[in-house]
Design an enzyme around this catalytic site. Structure first.
Site, PDB file in Angstrom:
ATOM      1  N   SER A 250      52.511  53.617  65.545  1.00 11.36           N
ATOM      2  CA  SER A 250      51.373  54.200  65.545  1.00 11.36           C
ATOM      3  C   SER A 250      51.447  54.886  66.996  1.00 11.36           C
ATOM      4  CB  SER A 250      50.293  53.815  65.257  1.00 11.36           C
ATOM      5  OG  SER A 250      49.701  52.748  65.847  1.00 11.36           O
ATOM      6  N   LYS A 251      50.480  55.619  67.174  1.00 17.06           N
ATOM      7  CA  LYS A 251      50.234  56.161  68.558  1.00 17.06           C
ATOM      8  C   LYS A 251      49.737  54.903  69.764  1.00 17.06           C
ATOM      9  CE  LYS A 251      49.129  61.029  67.935  1.00 17.06           C
ATOM     10  NZ  LYS A 251      47.804  62.008  67.962  1.00 17.06           N
ATOM     11  N   ARG A 252      49.058  53.923  69.262  1.00 16.81           N
ATOM     12  CA  ARG A 252      48.949  52.750  70.094  1.00 16.81           C
ATOM     13  C   ARG A 252      50.164  51.993  70.381  1.00 16.81           C
ATOM     14  NH1 ARG A 252      48.199  47.996  67.320  1.00 16.81           N
ATOM     15  NH2 ARG A 252      48.337  47.889  64.878  1.00 16.81           N
TER      16      ARG A 252
END
Length: 481
Positions: A250-252
């Site tokens: 994911s973006k994290r």
């Protein structure tokens, strides 16, 4: 399996509703490498049937990212949205030959069906209520969808080139929609028709599409029974990429578009190419693999069945390797583009290229490389960092005056001669070399980190070096100005 001409054909089929993410880029890479390894073709298809979410900007960015990675495609780019008539044609062939049927169930009826299934904790799937019904006169002119009549007996097995043999009972696959009530084709239909018409022999994609294969194969087999010449493709479902913590990427975890790795993280294309290659595929203990080597070595038997883990630090370390290996003139061009507008005057690219051998040893990305090179082009008076200012106390400025005097007499402006002169001065002043080098670095670069100080002097040249030193030096003799 190969095409009628014996040629292996793969495809990459992104949906242009956003950027090209890492998973998509790796899928494109694996398709490209498999085709190139086997002397086949790789096609590009833009699956832009979602007109509300598809944008030209996303299409442009996807194609630009693929170009940047060095992935070229054979033939013209296919746009799925331009092929709706062909998709509908196949649906109507299936309908006319008894492999599909009209479903007149209303949205309200279907929602009631799903509510009952939820209440009874049953699988959520279409119950086939129109599978064997003929519409009465009351249905004349009523809207309908076209559903595929999926075989209900037995099971379907796929010998997946990555996952191995996978089997699903046919009763678990519902009669899904081929054409919506407005006549537009669904994704499941469009993908099969396009893959067939493009001659695709091998479908290499993420394993989140594995279930789709069992929904798509009935179309191939029905059309093959009707027309012939619709063989099953070879499927290869590649495990997804996870973050370093094992969770879905994911973006994290840094899951941004490919262009962000280029523009925001300063990654070279060959670095990302190599890193994506090694995400889920391996060849012994090899880490650094060039494009030519990858084409020679790649095959599907090297793809693992477990999710690969993305690690930004590993990518950055690999990028540092490729920066050190990169051509100096090319790096100078990239750094000049980054520095353009940040520094006054024109950037001397020849100077940048000469500086690269000492600059690139310390950089893991292009931004660091540009930061390391910035001192070459800043105007006087230099802006000092806080740490550099702290180094330039009165004692250090007095020593800079000594350095300035010694270097003014220096006619041989080479690294070796500059080092010898500075070391000789340090010995005469009974100082360690660092006591001269540290304030000298601050005066010359405005920072406390840089390439070797004698490299800095040589790159700046005598005139500029002496001017920067003079700007920070003060005489140790209080009677002098």
């Amino acid at each position: 399996m190969a095409s009628e001409t014996g040629t292996i054909i793969t495809r990459f089929a992104p949906s242009p509703t956003g950027y090209l993410h890492l998973g998509g880029a790796r899928t494109a890479l694996f398709n490209w490498l498999y085709a190139r390894h086997h002397g086949g073709k790789v096609m590009l298809r833009i699956e832009d049937t979602d007109q509300k979410r598809s944008t030209q900007d996303a299409i442009d960015k996807i194609i630009d990212s693929l170009d940047w990675l060095g992935l070229d495609f054979d033939g013209d780019t296919v746009f799925q949205s331009e092929r709706a008539e062909r998709h509908a044609e196949v649906a109507n062939i299936l309908l006319a030959n008894g492999h599909a049927y009209r479903c007149y169930a209303t949205p309200e009826e279907l929602e009631a069906m799903r509510a009952e299934q939820r209440a009874n904790k049953q699988p959520m799937r279409y119950d086939g209520r129109w599978r064997d019904r003929e519409p009465g006169a009351e249905r004349e002119g009523a809207p309908f969808t076209v559903r595929l009549k999926v075989p209900k007996d037995g099971e379907t097995a796929i010998d997946d080139a990555v996952q191995g043999r996978v089997t699903v009972k046919n009763e678990e696959v519902d009669d899904y929609i081929l054409l919506r009530a407005d006549g537009t084709p669904t994704y499941m239909l469009a993908v099969v028709v396009d893959d067939h018409d493009m001659g695709v022999t091998h479908v290499i994609r993420g394993d989140d599409h594995l279930n789709n294969a069992f929904r798509q194969l009935p179309i191939y087999r029905a059309m093959d029974a009707i027309e012939g010449g619709w063989p099953d493709p070879v499927y290869a479902h590649v495990p997804l990429i996870h973050g370093s913590d094992g969770a879905k990427l994911s973006k994290r975890h840094g899951a941004v578009g490919v262009e962000a790795y280029r523009d925001e993280l300063g990654i070279l294309p060959e670095s990302l190419f190599n890193y994506l290659l090694r995400l889920g595929w391996g060849h012994g203990d090899r880490e650094e693999i060039t494009q030519a080597e990858a084409i020679e070595l790649f095959d599907l038997d090297g793809v693992g069945r477990s999710p690969a883990r993305f690690d930004i630090k590993k990518l950055q370390n690999l990028n540092g390797h490729y920066i050190r290996e990169a051509d100096d003139t090319r790096l100078a061009q990239l750094v000049a583009q980054e520095l353009s507008g940040e520094v006054d005057g024109e950037i001397d690219r020849d100077l940048l290229a000469r500086a690269m051998p000492v600059l690139k040893t310390r950089a893991k990305d292009l931004h660091e490389l540009a930061d390391n090179a910035r001192f070459l082009f800043v105007s006087r008076p230099l802006t000092m960092t806080e740490k550099a200012t702290a180094l330039l106390d009165d004692e250090a400025r007095a020593r800079l005056a000594e350095v300035h005097g010694a270097l003014t007499e220096q006619n041989d402006w080479t690294i070796e001669a500059l080092e010898a002169t500075t070391k000789s001065l340090a010995e005469r002043l009974e100082l360690g070399l660092g006591k001269l080098a540290q304030p000298l670095r601050a005066a010359l670069t405005g920072t406390t980190t840089s390439p070797g100080i004698f490299d800095v002097l040589a790159l700046l040249g005598k005139e500029e070096s002496l001017a920067r030193i003079a700007a920070q030096a003060v005489s140790a003799d209080p009677t002098q100005d």
